[in-house]
Each structure stands twice: as C-alpha cells, then as structure tokens.
Design a protein around this motif. Structure first.
Motif, short mmCIF file in Angstrom:
data_model
loop_
_atom_site.label_atom_id
_atom_site.label_comp_id
_atom_site.label_asym_id
_atom_site.label_seq_id
_atom_site.Cartn_x
_atom_site.Cartn_y
_atom_site.Cartn_z
N ALA A 127 0.81 -1.22 0.00
CA ALA A 127 0.00 0.00 0.00
C ALA A 127 0.85 1.27 0.00
N ALA A 128 2.16 1.13 0.23
CA ALA A 128 3.03 2.31 0.35
C ALA A 128 3.88 2.48 -0.90
N THR A 129 4.31 3.72 -1.12
CA THR A 129 5.28 4.02 -2.17
C THR A 129 6.64 4.15 -1.49
N VAL A 130 7.54 3.22 -1.79
CA VAL A 130 8.83 3.17 -1.11
C VAL A 130 9.92 3.57 -2.10
N GLU A 131 10.70 4.56 -1.74
CA GLU A 131 11.84 4.98 -2.56
C GLU A 131 13.12 4.69 -1.79
N ARG A 132 14.09 4.09 -2.48
CA ARG A 132 15.37 3.74 -1.85
C ARG A 132 16.48 4.59 -2.45
N PHE A 133 17.44 4.98 -1.59
CA PHE A 133 18.54 5.83 -2.04
C PHE A 133 19.86 5.24 -1.59
N ASN A 134 20.89 5.45 -2.41
CA ASN A 134 22.24 5.06 -2.03
C ASN A 134 22.78 6.03 -1.00
N LEU A 135 23.95 5.71 -0.44
CA LEU A 135 24.55 6.57 0.58
C LEU A 135 24.89 7.95 0.05
N ASP A 136 25.14 8.05 -1.26
CA ASP A 136 25.47 9.36 -1.84
C ASP A 136 24.24 10.17 -2.22
N GLY A 137 23.03 9.62 -1.93
CA GLY A 137 21.79 10.34 -2.20
C GLY A 137 21.18 10.05 -3.54
N THR A 138 21.85 9.28 -4.38
CA THR A 138 21.28 8.94 -5.68
C THR A 138 20.24 7.84 -5.52
N ALA A 139 19.30 7.81 -6.46
CA ALA A 139 18.23 6.81 -6.41
C ALA A 139 18.81 5.42 -6.63
N MET A 140 18.37 4.47 -5.84
CA MET A 140 18.84 3.10 -5.98
C MET A 140 18.09 2.41 -7.11
N GLN A 141 18.83 1.69 -7.95
CA GLN A 141 18.20 0.96 -9.05
C GLN A 141 17.41 -0.23 -8.51
N GLU A 142 16.17 -0.35 -8.94
CA GLU A 142 15.34 -1.47 -8.52
C GLU A 142 15.80 -2.73 -9.26
#
Length: 221
Positions: free
Chosen positions: A201-216
């Motif tokens: 039910a949630a929208t989850v966004e993941r980020f690397n330590l440098d702040g860039t978006a993590m590739q799914e």
C-alpha cells in the motif's frame, strides 16, 4: 537483591548523565536527534506490532495453527532396544546360542559386551529410525519386541546381538504442550503478512549513501 540494586544504580547513572547532556544542549545536536528519532520509531514499531499481533492470537487462531502443525508432523515409531557388542562374528553367534539356551540378555551384556552400554545391561533406551547407524537401525526396526536377533548385525563398531524390548508410536505434542511454539509461529505469520500489506500500500523509494536513487532489481526467482 543484588540484581535490583545494580539496575537501580544503572538507571540513576543514566538519568544523571542525560541531565548533563541536556545542559550542553546535546539533545539538540542534529546527529543525536536523528538517533533519538530512530529509537522512537523502533519503540513505536515494537509497541504497535505487539498489540496488533496479540489481538489476533485467539484460541481459534491457535487451534487452527495447531491443526496445520499436526498435518506437517508425521507419526513416528520408536523402539527400546538392548545390544551386546562383540569383536567377531564367531563371538556374536556364540552369544546368540547362549541366549537361545536360556541365558539372560542383560546379564550377558554386562559380562560380554564391549560397548559402553554393557554395564547397564546393553540398554539403549528408546530411539527413532535414523538415530542409530543404518545397519543397526534397519535390524532393530524389523524386529518384534521380546526376541533377540537370529543373526548378528555388523556395523563399523563390531558385531551386534540385538533385542527389542518395546515399540511405541510417538504422537505429535498436544495443543496445550505446543502453546509457546504455536504462539511464536503465529506471531511470525501475522507480523509478516501485516508488513507485506503495508509495503503493497506504500510508495517506497530507496537511495544510495550518496543520495542517488537506488536501481530497482528483480527479486530472485
């Protein structure tokens, strides 16, 4: 009470040091506030899940979980056996001859067996299939209670003369005896299902330590 005294002293120390930290505004430090926020989230998570799960662990749910467990547990058989361990086949056949002549198995085990169970009359107690070496287990589970083996059984330990004293069927534990294990299993199921529903039910966004978006990545099949 020593333990209670140690706990009290620890609590006093924590409050005194925390008070000193607040005097220098350490509680307002950004890194400290992040850590406090994370601790708060963990406490809230545990409190919520505990209440959520406890509410759903009903007598009916436990009974249903028990039935699932019983279906997965096969009914097993155990035998109670004695043995006399000898170095040679000839010695084993001699012992079998003595037994057929009326000698007492337990007494012969005490005087003739080289195994550690000899002094105890060769008694091995109850055991299930697979708990003994294959040749020994196969022979014991093929026997009826009361009579010794007609042929000696060879294993890596030597030559065995075996007598089965008793056989019994091992039933699954009762619902009452399984309460703790059932509660643990049910808690895991309820908690896992709830967290999966939350993620869906949630929208989850993941980020690397440098702040860039993590590739799914695709989940492993």
């Amino acid at each position: 009470d020593l333990v209670y005294g140690l706990l009290i002293n620890s609590l006093i120390d924590s409050k005194l040091v925390a008070a000193e930290a607040r005097k220098i505004n350490l509680d307002k430090d950004p890194i400290v506030r992040q850590q406090l926020a994370r601790i708060e989230e963990q406490v809230l998570e545990r409190a919520f899940l505990t209440a959520y799960i406890d509410k759903r662990i009903t007598d009916e749910a436990l009974a249903e979980q028990y039935q699932k467990m019983v279906k997965q547990v096969s009914v097993k058989e155990e035998v109670s056996a004695r043995h006399i361990l000898l170095e040679t086949e000839a010695q084993a056949r001699e012992v079998i001859k003595e037994l057929k002549g009326g000698a007492d198995f337990a007494e012969l085990a005490k005087t003739r067996s080289k195994g550690p169970s000899g002094p105890n009359g060769g008694d091995l107690g109850f055991f299930g299939e697979g708990q003994m070496v294959p040749a020994f287990s196969k022979a014991a589970f093929a026997m009826q209670a009361g009579e010794p083996t007609d042929e000696p059984v060879q294993t890596q330990f030597g030559w065995h003369v075996i007598k089965v004293d008793d056989r019994r069927t091992v039933q699954p534990p009762t619902l009452e005896d399984s309460q703790q294990d059932l509660r643990i299993a049910l808690s895991r199921e309820i908690g896992s299902a709830f967290l999966q529903d939350l993620r869906k039910a949630a929208t989850v966004e993941r980020f690397n330590l440098d702040g860039t978006a993590m590739q799914e990545t695709e989940p492993a099949q």
